[in-house]
Design a protein around this motif. Sequence first.
Motif, mmCIF file in Angstrom:
data_model
loop_
_atom_site.group_PDB
_atom_site.id
_atom_site.type_symbol
_atom_site.label_atom_id
_atom_site.label_comp_id
_atom_site.label_asym_id
_atom_site.label_seq_id
_atom_site.Cartn_x
_atom_site.Cartn_y
_atom_site.Cartn_z
ATOM 1 N N SER A 1 -12.413 4.106 4.775
ATOM 2 C CA SER A 1 -12.668 5.032 5.884
ATOM 3 C C SER A 1 -12.611 4.326 7.241
ATOM 4 C CB SER A 1 -14.022 5.712 5.709
ATOM 5 O OG SER A 1 -15.067 4.762 5.672
ATOM 6 N N ASP A 2 -12.795 2.996 7.258
ATOM 7 C CA ASP A 2 -12.714 2.257 8.519
ATOM 8 C C ASP A 2 -11.309 2.238 9.096
ATOM 9 O OD1 ASP A 2 -15.442 1.488 8.604
ATOM 10 O OD2 ASP A 2 -15.041 -0.074 7.128
ATOM 11 N N TYR A 3 -10.318 2.628 8.306
ATOM 12 C CA TYR A 3 -8.930 2.610 8.757
ATOM 13 C C TYR A 3 -8.360 4.009 8.986
ATOM 14 C CZ TYR A 3 -9.284 -2.189 7.093
ATOM 15 O OH TYR A 3 -9.679 -3.495 6.907
ATOM 16 N N LEU A 4 -9.207 5.031 8.855
ATOM 17 C CA LEU A 4 -8.746 6.416 8.919
ATOM 18 C C LEU A 4 -9.523 7.215 9.951
ATOM 19 C CD1 LEU A 4 -8.606 6.947 5.063
ATOM 20 C CD2 LEU A 4 -6.588 7.037 6.549
ATOM 21 N N GLU A 5 -8.863 8.243 10.498
ATOM 22 C CA GLU A 5 -9.568 9.197 11.350
ATOM 23 C C GLU A 5 -10.648 9.892 10.530
ATOM 24 O OE1 GLU A 5 -9.082 9.418 14.457
ATOM 25 O OE2 GLU A 5 -7.053 8.732 14.902
ATOM 26 N N ALA A 6 -11.706 10.298 11.191
ATOM 27 C CA ALA A 6 -12.880 10.821 10.485
ATOM 28 C C ALA A 6 -12.619 12.174 9.828
ATOM 29 C CB ALA A 6 -14.062 10.924 11.442
ATOM 30 N N GLU A 7 -11.838 13.036 10.465
ATOM 31 C CA GLU A 7 -11.651 14.401 9.977
ATOM 32 C C GLU A 7 -10.199 14.651 9.577
ATOM 33 O OE1 GLU A 7 -14.070 16.475 9.454
ATOM 34 O OE2 GLU A 7 -15.573 15.125 10.299
ATOM 35 N N PRO A 8 -9.977 15.414 8.493
ATOM 36 C CA PRO A 8 -8.600 15.761 8.104
ATOM 37 C C PRO A 8 -7.970 16.732 9.089
ATOM 38 C CG PRO A 8 -10.191 16.887 6.688
ATOM 39 C CD PRO A 8 -10.975 15.961 7.557
ATOM 40 N N ASP A 9 -6.644 16.757 9.121
ATOM 41 C CA ASP A 9 -5.944 17.712 9.978
ATOM 42 C C ASP A 9 -5.860 19.070 9.304
ATOM 43 O OD1 ASP A 9 -3.913 17.566 8.067
ATOM 44 O OD2 ASP A 9 -2.667 16.213 9.253
ATOM 45 N N GLU A 10 -5.166 19.995 9.929
ATOM 46 C CA GLU A 10 -5.112 21.363 9.415
ATOM 47 C C GLU A 10 -4.382 21.467 8.079
ATOM 48 O OE1 GLU A 10 -1.160 22.597 12.069
ATOM 49 O OE2 GLU A 10 -3.134 23.434 12.538
ATOM 50 N N ASP A 11 -3.608 20.437 7.735
ATOM 51 C CA ASP A 11 -2.901 20.421 6.453
ATOM 52 C C ASP A 11 -3.683 19.687 5.363
ATOM 53 O OD1 ASP A 11 -0.629 21.776 7.483
ATOM 54 O OD2 ASP A 11 0.082 19.898 8.358
ATOM 55 N N GLY A 12 -4.902 19.268 5.684
ATOM 56 C CA GLY A 12 -5.716 18.572 4.688
ATOM 57 C C GLY A 12 -5.339 17.123 4.510
ATOM 58 N N ASN A 13 -4.795 16.496 5.574
ATOM 59 C CA ASN A 13 -4.410 15.091 5.508
ATOM 60 C C ASN A 13 -5.264 14.250 6.445
ATOM 61 O OD1 ASN A 13 -2.177 15.470 3.707
ATOM 62 N ND2 ASN A 13 -1.010 16.289 5.433
ATOM 63 N N LEU A 14 -5.506 13.008 6.040
ATOM 64 C CA LEU A 14 -6.205 12.044 6.873
ATOM 65 C C LEU A 14 -5.188 11.116 7.525
ATOM 66 C CD1 LEU A 14 -9.107 11.125 4.425
ATOM 67 C CD2 LEU A 14 -9.354 12.385 6.573
ATOM 68 N N ALA A 15 -5.359 10.857 8.812
ATOM 69 C CA ALA A 15 -4.423 10.011 9.554
ATOM 70 C C ALA A 15 -4.973 8.595 9.677
ATOM 71 C CB ALA A 15 -4.175 10.589 10.939
ATOM 72 N N PHE A 16 -4.109 7.609 9.516
ATOM 73 C CA PHE A 16 -4.498 6.236 9.782
ATOM 74 C C PHE A 16 -4.726 6.047 11.284
ATOM 75 C CE2 PHE A 16 -2.336 5.708 5.696
ATOM 76 C CZ PHE A 16 -3.260 4.916 5.022
ATOM 77 N N LEU A 17 -5.635 5.158 11.637
ATOM 78 C CA LEU A 17 -5.910 4.887 13.040
ATOM 79 C C LEU A 17 -4.647 4.376 13.733
ATOM 80 C CD1 LEU A 17 -9.367 3.099 12.714
ATOM 81 C CD2 LEU A 17 -8.942 5.461 13.412
ATOM 82 N N PRO A 18 -4.387 4.847 14.963
ATOM 83 C CA PRO A 18 -3.157 4.432 15.665
ATOM 84 C C PRO A 18 -2.999 2.923 15.780
ATOM 85 C CG PRO A 18 -4.209 6.262 16.803
ATOM 86 C CD PRO A 18 -5.159 5.843 15.722
ATOM 87 N N GLU A 19 -4.099 2.193 15.949
ATOM 88 C CA GLU A 19 -3.996 0.739 16.115
ATOM 89 C C GLU A 19 -3.428 0.056 14.885
ATOM 90 O OE1 GLU A 19 -8.267 -1.112 15.072
ATOM 91 O OE2 GLU A 19 -8.320 0.362 16.684
ATOM 92 N N LEU A 20 -3.569 0.713 13.703
ATOM 93 C CA LEU A 20 -3.045 0.115 12.478
ATOM 94 C C LEU A 20 -1.532 0.275 12.383
ATOM 95 C CD1 LEU A 20 -4.191 -1.377 10.016
ATOM 96 C CD2 LEU A 20 -4.263 0.808 8.804
ATOM 97 N N GLY A 21 -0.980 1.180 13.167
ATOM 98 C CA GLY A 21 0.466 1.398 13.121
ATOM 99 C C GLY A 21 1.232 0.781 14.263
ATOM 100 N N ARG A 22 0.549 0.070 15.148
ATOM 101 C CA ARG A 22 1.225 -0.395 16.364
ATOM 102 C C ARG A 22 2.246 -1.499 16.107
ATOM 103 N NH1 ARG A 22 -1.595 -5.075 17.805
ATOM 104 N NH2 ARG A 22 -3.707 -5.197 16.940
ATOM 105 N N ASN A 23 2.150 -2.207 14.989
ATOM 106 C CA ASN A 23 3.116 -3.278 14.688
ATOM 107 C C ASN A 23 4.131 -2.861 13.625
ATOM 108 O OD1 ASN A 23 1.758 -4.807 16.514
ATOM 109 N ND2 ASN A 23 1.092 -6.387 15.089
ATOM 110 N N ILE A 24 4.239 -1.556 13.372
ATOM 111 C CA ILE A 24 5.176 -1.049 12.364
ATOM 112 C C ILE A 24 6.419 -0.498 13.054
ATOM 113 C CG2 ILE A 24 5.535 0.561 10.463
ATOM 114 C CD1 ILE A 24 2.501 0.563 10.017
#
Length: 282
Positions: free
Chosen positions: A178-201
């Motif tokens: 959970s430390d790597y994910l947004e706290a609440e799911p989106d309207e499609d029932g998905n959890l988003a990874f924190l933006p900082e974890l994707g900055r080097n991808i």
Amino acid sequence: MSQGAIARSAVEEIEADLLLEALHRRFDADLRALERAPLRERLLAFMRARDLPSLSVLQAQALHDEATGLALVRCLSVRPVALFDDPARIASLRQALGPWLRSCPMARVWVSECSGAEDVYTLAILLREEGFYDKTLLFATSSSEATLGAARRGRIPAAEFARYQQNYLRCGGRLSLSDYLEAEPDEDGNLAFLPELGRNIIWAQYNLATDASFNEFQLIVCRGALSDLRPALRQRALALFHESLAVFGYLSMHPGDAMVQLPNDVDFRAVHAESGLYRRVA
């Protein structure tokens, strides 16, 4: 085999080739290098689920109905993936990558033929916990733009969180998923990874069957894609990985993608064959 059966088989092969060409031109998904036996099984399963009588009917529906076409591309190109779904592989990577990446001023990792966000973010989390993320670039590629686009969104089903959390802990996770994910799911029932974890991808469309080496990497990960390729293209991919790896760089494959009949001038040493980890030695 009777003459009638031989003729039907030849027609089906032509239909399959035409369908793959159509998907390439319509959806920019190049699946033409896939081994025909597993491809046929996936096509038949897709047709049965939709009660379609032939590949020609499937092709017409895929071309004229975008939702069907994209669903077919996903069916043919995406392998089941989950976060931290292979503890032996993660353990071998943790053990091998520390000394190796510590010696590199800037590391590059290539996730070839990624099937979803899980493929890439498993590595991103691993690199973060080992202290190498800030000095690493991750290149995530797929021959299918649809697959790449879905992975680029960086989301996982919230319904899978409990399973993924258990996988993460079994793989030696040092925090909570959970430390790597947004706290609440989106309207499609998905959890988003924190933006900082994707900055080097870095995300890019890339075809193992036709494209050339584009960088030098300290680690290449390709899980399951090689077994889908025809034998000649499988050898091409192995030669490409060898060319793209730094000397002593690591190649992480699915254990089922056996290292047999290597092309000339390609030399990999097994580091942990049970988890599919090899190293370029020459």
